[in-house]
Design an enzyme around this catalytic site. Structure first.
Site, PDB file in Angstrom:
ATOM      1  N   VAL A 263       0.838  -1.201   0.000  1.00  0.00           N
ATOM      2  CA  VAL A 263       0.000   0.000   0.000  1.00  0.00           C
ATOM      3  C   VAL A 263       0.874   1.253   0.000  1.00  0.00           C
ATOM      4  CG1 VAL A 263      -2.002  -1.073   1.099  1.00  0.00           C
ATOM      5  CG2 VAL A 263      -0.205  -0.063   2.532  1.00  0.00           C
ATOM      6  N   ARG A 265       4.371   2.423  -2.368  1.00  0.00           N
ATOM      7  CA  ARG A 265       4.580   2.784  -3.760  1.00  0.00           C
ATOM      8  C   ARG A 265       5.060   1.565  -4.535  1.00  0.00           C
ATOM      9  NH1 ARG A 265       1.566   6.026  -3.036  1.00  0.00           N
ATOM     10  NH2 ARG A 265       1.670   8.305  -3.273  1.00  0.00           N
ATOM     11  N   ASP A 289      -2.018  -2.793  -4.336  1.00  0.00           N
ATOM     12  CA  ASP A 289      -2.836  -1.636  -4.716  1.00  0.00           C
ATOM     13  C   ASP A 289      -2.032  -0.661  -5.562  1.00  0.00           C
ATOM     14  OD1 ASP A 289      -5.300  -0.056  -4.555  1.00  0.00           O
ATOM     15  OD2 ASP A 289      -4.060   1.366  -3.423  1.00  0.00           O
ATOM     16  N   GLU A 294       1.733   2.712 -13.655  1.00  0.00           N
ATOM     17  CA  GLU A 294       0.285   2.850 -13.482  1.00  0.00           C
ATOM     18  C   GLU A 294      -0.290   3.709 -14.609  1.00  0.00           C
ATOM     19  OE1 GLU A 294      -0.575   4.204  -9.505  1.00  0.00           O
ATOM     20  OE2 GLU A 294       0.346   2.450  -8.581  1.00  0.00           O
ATOM     21  N   HIS A 313      -4.938   1.265  -7.475  1.00  0.00           N
ATOM     22  CA  HIS A 313      -4.468   2.374  -6.640  1.00  0.00           C
ATOM     23  C   HIS A 313      -5.656   3.159  -6.066  1.00  0.00           C
ATOM     24  CE1 HIS A 313      -0.828   5.285  -6.047  1.00  0.00           C
ATOM     25  NE2 HIS A 313      -1.619   5.254  -4.987  1.00  0.00           N
ATOM     26  N   ALA A 316      -6.881   3.891  -1.010  1.00  0.00           N
ATOM     27  CA  ALA A 316      -6.911   5.070  -0.138  1.00  0.00           C
ATOM     28  C   ALA A 316      -8.191   5.880  -0.283  1.00  0.00           C
ATOM     29  CB  ALA A 316      -5.713   5.973  -0.444  1.00  0.00           C
TER      30      ALA A 316
END
Length: 352
Positions: A263, A265, A289, A294, A313, A316
């Site tokens: 969670v 980078r 995640d 990306e 991602h 959060a």
């Protein structure tokens, strides 16, 4: 006598009228400037970049940049583009503070390629900690998914298969969980795993004791402890020092059937190494995640790997994120105006 001007805060990201008004109300000593017509529409709460299909005309882009160049402080990195931030910082010598809406906003500051001399003239802060609860929940979800063998459960259910004999699941109370990185997110994650009965270790550069942890390990002593770790939770930022920290040697040092959750980078984990150890059964499950690139490339084997859970991602994200970011910004703004210590100040050497 020259009239004293109020510090000008420019909102450089999509922000609804209610939250913009809250900033104005809480900071009456500041001039709050927002230009919604120059911002892309937000597609969901916390969509700080806004709709990528939005474009400005040349005249609108000029107005936008001229507005940014009047700021004493910026709420968010404009367009989340390091290039534009660098341009504005060099043009606007009165800019004294930039607050990023991302927890890892230090990377945005680094991408701006601002001269070392100019970096020293303003403060940058991040929204670290705002996402602590949601990311902690994802970390718990990921470790549980691995401990309970979610892929096997889903396969049996798809095949209407009731296995005989039944198989055992791992219990968190029997596991050692290593939290890699003990910032705001890591500390909260460690506390939650401790509360549900796991033995929790943490690793940080300082190795200083942290409340609620069974053990804190300095980074330079980490490899000697990995052989006792059942689950790894990565919360580290992406820096040159953390890039591919979790490589083949690191993963092989973990206990057999270890679970890996990221969670932090994506750059912290060497994805090629992760796929290789998953394929040979050393690692039993990975919940990611974040990824190195990306969006994750369609050809990446991670998409189709039976032992991997990929999310875009978004661990959060929550409906409450914008107001939490604004609350933190207001708290920091009051400290900034009073000349007091601010939260989440970016280290301009390591950029986190």
């Amino acid at each position: 006598m020259q009239k004293e001007t109020r510090p000008r805060i420019v909102i450089a990201t999509p922000l609804n009228e209610e939250l913009t008004s809250r900033i104005s109300t809480e900071l009456p000593e500041c001039e709050i400037v927002s230009a919604p017509d120059l911002q892309p529409p937000a597609r969901y709460p916390g969509d700080w970049p806004g709709d990528p299909n939005f474009t400005r005309t040349a005249e609108q882009q000029q107005r936008y940049e001229e507005l940014l160049a009047t700021a004493d402080a910026l709420f968010a990195v404009p367009d989340e583009s390091g290039t534009l931030l660098g341009k504005i910082v060099e043009k606007n010598d009165k800019l004294r503070w930039v607050h990023t809406t991302a927890a890892g906003g230090g990377a945005q500051i680094k991408r701006a390629n601002i001269s070392p001399e100019r970096l020293e003239t303003f403060t940058a802060t991040t929204s670290a900690g705002v996402h602590g609860q949601t990311l902690t929940e994802y970390a718990l979800f990921g470790v549980l998914a691995g401990a309970k063998d979610l892929p096997r459960i889903q396969e049996d259910q798809r095949n209407s298969h009731w296995p005989e004999p039944r198989w055992t699941m791992r219990a968190l109370a029997d596991m050692t969980v290593l939290v890699l990185g003990l910032g705001g997110i890591g500390s909260r994650t460690a506390a939650v795993f401790s509360a549900v009965g796991a033995r929790v270790w943490g690793a940080s550069r300082s190795g200083r004791p942290v409340d609620g942890l069974d053990r804190v390990i300095p980074m330079d002593e980490l490899h000697g402890a990995l052989g006792e770790v059942d689950a790894l939770v990565v919360t580290l930022p992406g820096t040159s020092a953390t890039r591919h920290l979790v490589d083949t040697e690191f993963l092989d040092a973990l206990k057999d059937d270890a679970v890996v959750v990221n969670v932090g980078r994506g750059s912290v984990i060497d994805e090629a190494a992760l796929v290789e150890v998953l394929d040979r059964g050393k690692i039993s499950f990975a919940a990611l995640d974040v990824t190195e690139r990306e969006p994750l490339a369609p050809e990446s084997p991670l998409w189709r790997h039976e032992k991997v859970m990929i999310t875009p991602h978004n661990a959060a994200l929550s409906n409450k994120e914008p107001e939490r970011v604004v609350d933190l910004f207001i708290e920091n703004a009051k400290a900034w105006l009073a000349g007091e210590e601010m939260k989440n100040v970016v280290d301009k050497v390591h950029f986190y």
